[in-house]
Design a protein around this motif. Structure first.
Motif, mmCIF file in Angstrom:
data_model
loop_
_atom_site.group_PDB
_atom_site.id
_atom_site.type_symbol
_atom_site.label_atom_id
_atom_site.label_comp_id
_atom_site.label_asym_id
_atom_site.label_seq_id
_atom_site.Cartn_x
_atom_site.Cartn_y
_atom_site.Cartn_z
ATOM 1 N N GLY A 1 -1.540 -24.059 23.214
ATOM 2 C CA GLY A 1 -1.594 -24.210 24.663
ATOM 3 C C GLY A 1 -0.751 -23.185 25.383
ATOM 4 O O GLY A 1 -1.166 -22.639 26.418
ATOM 5 N N LEU A 2 0.432 -22.906 24.836
ATOM 6 C CA LEU A 2 1.316 -21.935 25.477
ATOM 7 C C LEU A 2 0.714 -20.534 25.436
ATOM 8 O O LEU A 2 0.854 -19.764 26.390
ATOM 9 C CB LEU A 2 2.685 -21.945 24.792
ATOM 10 C CG LEU A 2 3.769 -21.106 25.485
ATOM 11 C CD1 LEU A 2 4.023 -21.602 26.902
ATOM 12 C CD2 LEU A 2 5.062 -21.129 24.672
ATOM 13 N N ARG A 3 0.002 -20.210 24.361
ATOM 14 C CA ARG A 3 -0.637 -18.892 24.278
ATOM 15 C C ARG A 3 -1.712 -18.749 25.354
ATOM 16 O O ARG A 3 -1.848 -17.687 25.976
ATOM 17 C CB ARG A 3 -1.225 -18.674 22.889
ATOM 18 C CG ARG A 3 -0.178 -18.513 21.788
ATOM 19 C CD ARG A 3 -0.833 -18.397 20.421
ATOM 20 N NE ARG A 3 -1.478 -17.103 20.244
ATOM 21 C CZ ARG A 3 -0.911 -16.043 19.649
ATOM 22 N NH1 ARG A 3 0.335 -16.140 19.182
ATOM 23 N NH2 ARG A 3 -1.562 -14.919 19.524
ATOM 24 N N VAL A 4 -2.478 -19.803 25.586
ATOM 25 C CA VAL A 4 -3.479 -19.766 26.660
ATOM 26 C C VAL A 4 -2.789 -19.595 28.007
ATOM 27 O O VAL A 4 -3.182 -18.765 28.837
ATOM 28 C CB VAL A 4 -4.337 -21.043 26.647
ATOM 29 C CG1 VAL A 4 -5.274 -21.071 27.861
ATOM 30 C CG2 VAL A 4 -5.141 -21.153 25.357
ATOM 31 N N LEU A 5 -1.745 -20.376 28.236
ATOM 32 C CA LEU A 5 -1.005 -20.319 29.489
ATOM 33 C C LEU A 5 -0.462 -18.915 29.742
ATOM 34 O O LEU A 5 -0.573 -18.369 30.850
ATOM 35 C CB LEU A 5 0.138 -21.333 29.438
ATOM 36 C CG LEU A 5 0.841 -21.694 30.732
ATOM 37 C CD1 LEU A 5 -0.094 -22.467 31.662
ATOM 38 C CD2 LEU A 5 2.085 -22.525 30.443
ATOM 39 N N LYS A 6 0.105 -18.305 28.718
ATOM 40 C CA LYS A 6 0.672 -16.960 28.874
ATOM 41 C C LYS A 6 -0.418 -15.915 29.122
ATOM 42 O O LYS A 6 -0.185 -14.941 29.851
ATOM 43 C CB LYS A 6 1.492 -16.591 27.632
ATOM 44 C CG LYS A 6 2.751 -17.437 27.451
ATOM 45 C CD LYS A 6 3.702 -17.304 28.629
ATOM 46 C CE LYS A 6 4.972 -18.123 28.450
ATOM 47 N NZ LYS A 6 5.843 -18.068 29.647
ATOM 48 N N ASN A 7 -1.596 -16.108 28.528
ATOM 49 C CA ASN A 7 -2.689 -15.171 28.784
ATOM 50 C C ASN A 7 -3.143 -15.242 30.236
ATOM 51 O O ASN A 7 -3.454 -14.218 30.862
ATOM 52 C CB ASN A 7 -3.867 -15.464 27.849
ATOM 53 C CG ASN A 7 -3.617 -14.984 26.435
ATOM 54 O OD1 ASN A 7 -2.814 -14.084 26.207
ATOM 55 N ND2 ASN A 7 -4.298 -15.584 25.481
ATOM 56 N N ILE A 8 -3.186 -16.450 30.787
ATOM 57 C CA ILE A 8 -3.537 -16.596 32.204
ATOM 58 C C ILE A 8 -2.472 -15.946 33.075
ATOM 59 O O ILE A 8 -2.779 -15.201 34.021
ATOM 60 C CB ILE A 8 -3.706 -18.084 32.562
ATOM 61 C CG1 ILE A 8 -4.907 -18.672 31.826
ATOM 62 C CG2 ILE A 8 -3.861 -18.268 34.072
ATOM 63 C CD1 ILE A 8 -5.022 -20.178 31.936
ATOM 64 N N GLU B 1 -1.028 -8.994 36.320
ATOM 65 C CA GLU B 1 -1.655 -7.666 36.383
ATOM 66 C C GLU B 1 -2.420 -7.479 37.691
ATOM 67 O O GLU B 1 -2.335 -6.413 38.320
ATOM 68 C CB GLU B 1 -2.580 -7.482 35.184
ATOM 69 C CG GLU B 1 -1.845 -7.299 33.869
ATOM 70 C CD GLU B 1 -2.762 -7.310 32.652
ATOM 71 O OE1 GLU B 1 -2.240 -7.160 31.531
ATOM 72 O OE2 GLU B 1 -3.991 -7.466 32.821
ATOM 73 N N GLU B 2 -3.163 -8.500 38.105
ATOM 74 C CA GLU B 2 -3.930 -8.366 39.339
ATOM 75 C C GLU B 2 -3.026 -8.384 40.566
ATOM 76 O O GLU B 2 -3.294 -7.684 41.553
ATOM 77 C CB GLU B 2 -4.982 -9.469 39.425
ATOM 78 C CG GLU B 2 -6.076 -9.358 38.374
ATOM 79 C CD GLU B 2 -6.832 -8.041 38.434
ATOM 80 O OE1 GLU B 2 -6.978 -7.480 39.544
ATOM 81 O OE2 GLU B 2 -7.275 -7.554 37.368
ATOM 82 N N LEU B 3 -1.951 -9.166 40.533
ATOM 83 C CA LEU B 3 -1.019 -9.174 41.654
ATOM 84 C C LEU B 3 -0.298 -7.839 41.788
ATOM 85 O O LEU B 3 -0.036 -7.369 42.901
ATOM 86 C CB LEU B 3 -0.009 -10.305 41.487
ATOM 87 C CG LEU B 3 -0.548 -11.706 41.787
ATOM 88 C CD1 LEU B 3 0.415 -12.774 41.276
ATOM 89 C CD2 LEU B 3 -0.788 -11.886 43.284
ATOM 90 N N GLU B 4 0.015 -7.232 40.667
ATOM 91 C CA GLU B 4 0.653 -5.910 40.727
ATOM 92 C C GLU B 4 -0.293 -4.896 41.361
ATOM 93 O O GLU B 4 0.126 -4.069 42.181
ATOM 94 C CB GLU B 4 1.051 -5.457 39.319
ATOM 95 C CG GLU B 4 1.841 -4.166 39.313
ATOM 96 C CD GLU B 4 2.382 -3.816 37.931
ATOM 97 O OE1 GLU B 4 2.762 -2.646 37.739
ATOM 98 O OE2 GLU B 4 2.429 -4.704 37.060
#
Length: 567
Positions: free
Chosen positions: A46-53, A59-62
């Motif tokens: 679950g944490l890996r999914v969360l970190k991917n999001i 990236e898009e906010l930057e």
């Protein structure tokens, strides 16, 4: 990474408290575990999914020019008192006191803190526009947490806030954030809609929600079959429906025990569309008294719209039977606009009716053939206060409205100067004039997104993760590997080659039956699966399958690497 070295506690049965697919599958797949009502541990998958999001969001906010900061979870009450929200926020705000008897709250949002930060660090108009965000844990004391991550008490959210000297600057950033959120959802690979929305008690103007489409969604979205128009039903504009224009003589009719629109329509043998209903709500405390809201009989009040009407108490509060009887001398079910001594707000479709049935303001009596111009004295305000319904005209004139269900995952809106004025924030412009900055707000539910993805991306066997956010790219399923040195050797080599090529690889090296491994692979939902078994290796092949496809390709181990790497 080896399956045997990770905590992945898969379950065969659905948890007793789970109601929706995401809650069931995230618990069964070993992604999350409940700590308390509305609070969850995130396990490795679950944490890996969360970190991917989070990575995609950052990236898009930057790209959009936003700057990442980090604000505190526990916030001092004096900031909330300064904005005026400490005494206004309801029980969702979790309050606490430190050892010095100072009041604090656990952050449900960050308007006060970010406004205080801005006034402390921004010293020149040259630093504007300023777009700040952070990704952090929030807490809202939901009265009834449910649906797992979709309505949790504790959750992870991206809060964003922008500051501007003028409307043009705000509009440019608003458009950029709209595009940014659209890009995030497109990169993840979701079917979504950006819809016009109500800003609620936080905002002060234009507002859009982003919904991941799913049958389990709590929100209903009205959209045009022809144009791009889409809006949350709380916001969707209800166009006034035409009337035949016939005017009838008014007649007072005895309607014993008919207290509802349906009962009145049956008694008089008319359609509910020929009736109006009158709802009584409290007026703004500054004005006092009551206000009458009139709708066509087959329509439902939109409380969000009604709550925005000038002179109506906010939040909307219906009058009690006792209040109504004390003021009007009549019970609920016999109230109507003819002869009514209260301010009247009529929905636009009700106001378009030329002859209608309504309460006569005498118990057990109704008027038949009432007419607004002839029979209703005083000014009647006309407003859109109803819910749209399937088949209503789209407000842009493009055709008829239809409905979808969606899960709100993001919301952008204008705060105006609500917080900057309350907290005495000023910035000097180029001419030296003090300007109160305009603020924008941009929220994105990071942990809620995990649930929304699963609601849209699953089948009868388990989760089907989009490539962009999956916990691993490739799942190697080794059959009988603890007994076959050939299987173990080929699986190890594939694992190493694919990791070297830049893939995140989960290697199921457990000493489990093939059926267990396949069931877990479908449940966990990693996008690509390579199966290595003795039977296939006798023919020099492994099996490759995409999780979202049923076809299985038989490839040599070398070709499998080539297919996955695109070489």
């Amino acid at each position: 990474m080896n399956f045997s070295q990770l905590i992945i506690p898969t379950l065969r049965e659905a948890p007793a408290d789970a109601e929706v697919a995401s809650h069931i599958l995230l618990v069964r797949g070993g992604f999350i575990r409940r700590v308390a009502s509305g609070s969850y541990n995130w396990l490795p998958l679950g944490l890996r999914v969360l970190k991917n999001i989070e990575r995609i969001v950052r990236e898009e906010l930057e790209r959009a020019g936003a700057q990442e900061i980090l604000m505190p979870v526990v916030q001092p009450a004096e900031l909330w008192r300064e904005s005026g929200r400490w005494d206004v926020m309801g029980p969702e705000l979790l309050r606490l006191t430190d050892r010095h008897d100072r009041d604090y709250c656990v952050s449900p949002t960050q308007e006060e803190v970010v406004t205080d930060l801005f006034r402390r660090v921004i010293t020149s108009y040259r630093q504007l526009p300023c777009n700040l965000y952070h990704i952090q844990t929030k807490f809202r004391d939901e009265i009834r947490p449910r649906f797992g991550l979709m309505r949790a008490r504790e959750f992870i959210m991206k809060d964003g806030y922008s500051f501007h000297l003028d409307e043009d600057s705000f509009e440019a950033t608003y458009a950029a954030m709209h595009a940014c959120y659209s890009a995030i959802l497109t990169r993840i690979g979701l079917d979504y809609r950006a819809v016009e929305a109500d800003s609620g008690s936080i905002g002060d103007g234009e507002s859009h929600e982003f919904h991941v489409l799913a049958d389990s969604g709590e929100d209903e979205i009205a959209y045009s079959l022809i144009s791009d128009y889409a809006a949350n039903v709380e916001k969707a504009e209800a166009v006034a429906l035409p009337d035949d224009g016939s005017v009838e003589p008014i007649q007072k009719t005895h309607t014993p025990d008919a207290k509802t629109i349906e009962a009145v329509a049956r008694f008089l043998d008319v359609d509910t569309t020929r009736c109006v209903k009158t709802l009584i709500v409290h007026a703004d405390p500054a004005l006092g008294g009551l206000v009458a809201l009139v709708l066509r009989g087959d329509h439902q009040l939109n409380e969000a719209k009604a709550g925005r009407i000038d002179g109506v108490r906010r939040p909307l509060e219906f009058a009690s039977q006792a209040d109504i009887e004390a003021t009007l001398g009549v019970g609920i079910g016999s109230i109507g606009p003819v002869g009514l001594t209260l301010p009247i707000v009529a929905d636009s479709s009700a106001a378009a009716m030329s002859s209608f049935v309504c309460g006569a303001n005498v118990d057990d009596y109704h008027f038949v053939g009432a007419n607004w111009q002839r029979d209703v004295a005083g000014d009647v305000r006309v407003a859109d206060i109803r819910n749209v319904v399937d088949g209503d005209p789209a407000p842009d004139g493009s055709g008829r409205l239809k409905f979808l269900r969606g899960i709100e995952v993001a919301h952008i809106f204008k705060l105006g100067t609500k917080y900057s004025e309350a907290m005495s924030v000023n910035v000097q412009d180029a001419s030296g004039r003090d300007v109160v900055p305009i603020m924008g707000c941009y929220g994105f539910g990071v942990s809620r997104m995990v649930a929304a993805i699963v609601e849209q991306c699953h089948d009868d066997d388990g989760i089907v993760w989009p490539d962009a956010v999956a916990p691993f790219d490739i799942h190697i399923v080794a059959l009988n590997n603890t007994k076959s040195t050939d299987v173990q050797a080929v699986a190890d080599r594939l694992h190493d080659d694919l990791q070297a090529a830049g893939f995140a690889v989960l290697f199921d090296d457990r000493d489990e039956r093939p059926g267990v491994k396949f069931a877990d692979a479908d449940l966990i939902g990693i996008p690509n699966r390579v199966t290595v078994g003795d039977r296939g290796l006798k023919d020099g092949i492994v099996e490759f399958r995409r999780r979202r496809e049923s076809d299985v390709r038989r490839l040599s181990p070398a070709d499998a690497v080539g297919v996955l790497t695109g070489k």
